[in-house]
Design a protein around this motif. Structure first.
Motif, mmCIF file in Angstrom:
data_model
loop_
_atom_site.group_PDB
_atom_site.id
_atom_site.type_symbol
_atom_site.label_atom_id
_atom_site.label_comp_id
_atom_site.label_asym_id
_atom_site.label_seq_id
_atom_site.Cartn_x
_atom_site.Cartn_y
_atom_site.Cartn_z
ATOM 1 N N THR A 76 0.828 -1.200 0.000
ATOM 2 C CA THR A 76 0.000 0.000 0.000
ATOM 3 C C THR A 76 0.865 1.254 0.000
ATOM 4 O O THR A 76 1.975 1.254 0.518
ATOM 5 C CB THR A 76 -0.942 0.047 1.221
ATOM 6 O OG1 THR A 76 -0.154 0.060 2.419
ATOM 7 C CG2 THR A 76 -1.896 -1.129 1.225
ATOM 8 N N PRO A 79 -0.798 6.833 3.181
ATOM 9 C CA PRO A 79 -2.147 7.407 3.043
ATOM 10 C C PRO A 79 -2.166 8.821 2.466
ATOM 11 O O PRO A 79 -3.024 9.135 1.641
ATOM 12 C CB PRO A 79 -2.690 7.391 4.472
ATOM 13 C CG PRO A 79 -1.956 6.280 5.136
ATOM 14 C CD PRO A 79 -0.575 6.300 4.524
ATOM 15 N N ALA A 82 -1.618 8.452 -1.379
ATOM 16 C CA ALA A 82 -2.282 7.339 -2.061
ATOM 17 C C ALA A 82 -2.901 7.719 -3.397
ATOM 18 O O ALA A 82 -2.682 7.028 -4.398
ATOM 19 C CB ALA A 82 -3.340 6.720 -1.149
ATOM 20 N N THR A 83 -3.659 8.776 -3.462
ATOM 21 C CA THR A 83 -4.351 9.131 -4.700
ATOM 22 C C THR A 83 -3.365 9.388 -5.832
ATOM 23 O O THR A 83 -3.471 8.814 -6.912
ATOM 24 C CB THR A 83 -5.259 10.359 -4.483
ATOM 25 O OG1 THR A 83 -6.206 10.049 -3.454
ATOM 26 C CG2 THR A 83 -5.996 10.729 -5.751
ATOM 27 N N LEU A 86 -1.113 6.079 -6.626
ATOM 28 C CA LEU A 86 -1.836 5.050 -7.370
ATOM 29 C C LEU A 86 -2.145 5.487 -8.801
ATOM 30 O O LEU A 86 -2.095 4.673 -9.726
ATOM 31 C CB LEU A 86 -3.111 4.648 -6.628
ATOM 32 C CG LEU A 86 -2.879 3.908 -5.308
ATOM 33 C CD1 LEU A 86 -4.189 3.725 -4.558
ATOM 34 C CD2 LEU A 86 -2.166 2.584 -5.517
ATOM 35 N N GLN A 99 -6.705 -0.335 -2.660
ATOM 36 C CA GLN A 99 -5.559 0.515 -2.325
ATOM 37 C C GLN A 99 -4.249 -0.264 -2.268
ATOM 38 O O GLN A 99 -3.241 0.251 -1.818
ATOM 39 C CB GLN A 99 -5.796 1.190 -0.960
ATOM 40 C CG GLN A 99 -6.942 2.154 -0.948
ATOM 41 C CD GLN A 99 -6.583 3.468 -1.615
ATOM 42 O OE1 GLN A 99 -5.608 4.106 -1.265
ATOM 43 N NE2 GLN A 99 -7.381 3.869 -2.590
ATOM 44 N N ARG A 100 -4.263 -1.500 -2.714
ATOM 45 C CA ARG A 100 -3.103 -2.384 -2.574
ATOM 46 C C ARG A 100 -2.594 -2.859 -3.936
ATOM 47 O O ARG A 100 -3.358 -3.243 -4.799
ATOM 48 C CB ARG A 100 -3.475 -3.586 -1.718
ATOM 49 C CG ARG A 100 -2.336 -4.515 -1.376
ATOM 50 C CD ARG A 100 -2.798 -5.683 -0.513
ATOM 51 N NE ARG A 100 -3.606 -5.280 0.614
ATOM 52 C CZ ARG A 100 -3.119 -4.952 1.822
ATOM 53 N NH1 ARG A 100 -1.839 -4.993 2.040
ATOM 54 N NH2 ARG A 100 -3.936 -4.608 2.789
#
Length: 111
Positions: A76, A79, A82-83, A86, A99-100
């Motif tokens: 992951t 946080p 993340a957006t 990814l 999310q992984r």
């Protein structure tokens, strides 16, 4: 300002020298598009004592590196990243399940 100059104080506090800093940067830079590595993978490749040093280098001096290819050990992103992380990975063909990222499929294995 020279690269790394601003972070010299924290380097000393954690026992990092400029050579280790550059080895970490080189290891991150060597992760090919379409693959990922964990902070631990990069630390092992660079000879760092802990994956936290990798995160520290990326936070302080990683803006010009493919930082988005480095993930936590569970696949992951952090946080707060993340957006964007990814999205960058998806653009390289690395697809997340929620999310992984599947490390068995996308993990880089240096030769």
């Amino acid at each position: 300002m020279r690269r790394g100059e601003r972070g010299t104080r924290w380097w000393r506090a954690v026992g990092m020298d400029e050579q280790l800093h550059e080895r970490i940067r080189d290891a991150v830079a060597s992760v090919p598009p379409g693959t990922v590595a964990t902070y631990g993978d990069v630390a092992a490749l660079a000879g760092a004592s802990t994956p936290r040093l990798v995160g520290r280098v990326l936070a302080e001096d990683g803006h010009d590196l493919p930082w988005h290819r480095v993930l936590r050990a569970n696949g992951t992103p952090a946080p707060h990243l993340a957006t964007e992380q990814l999205a960058r990975l998806r653009a390289e063909g690395v697809l997340a399940d929620g999310q992984r990222i599947d490390l068995r499929r996308f993990r880089w294995r240096p030769q």
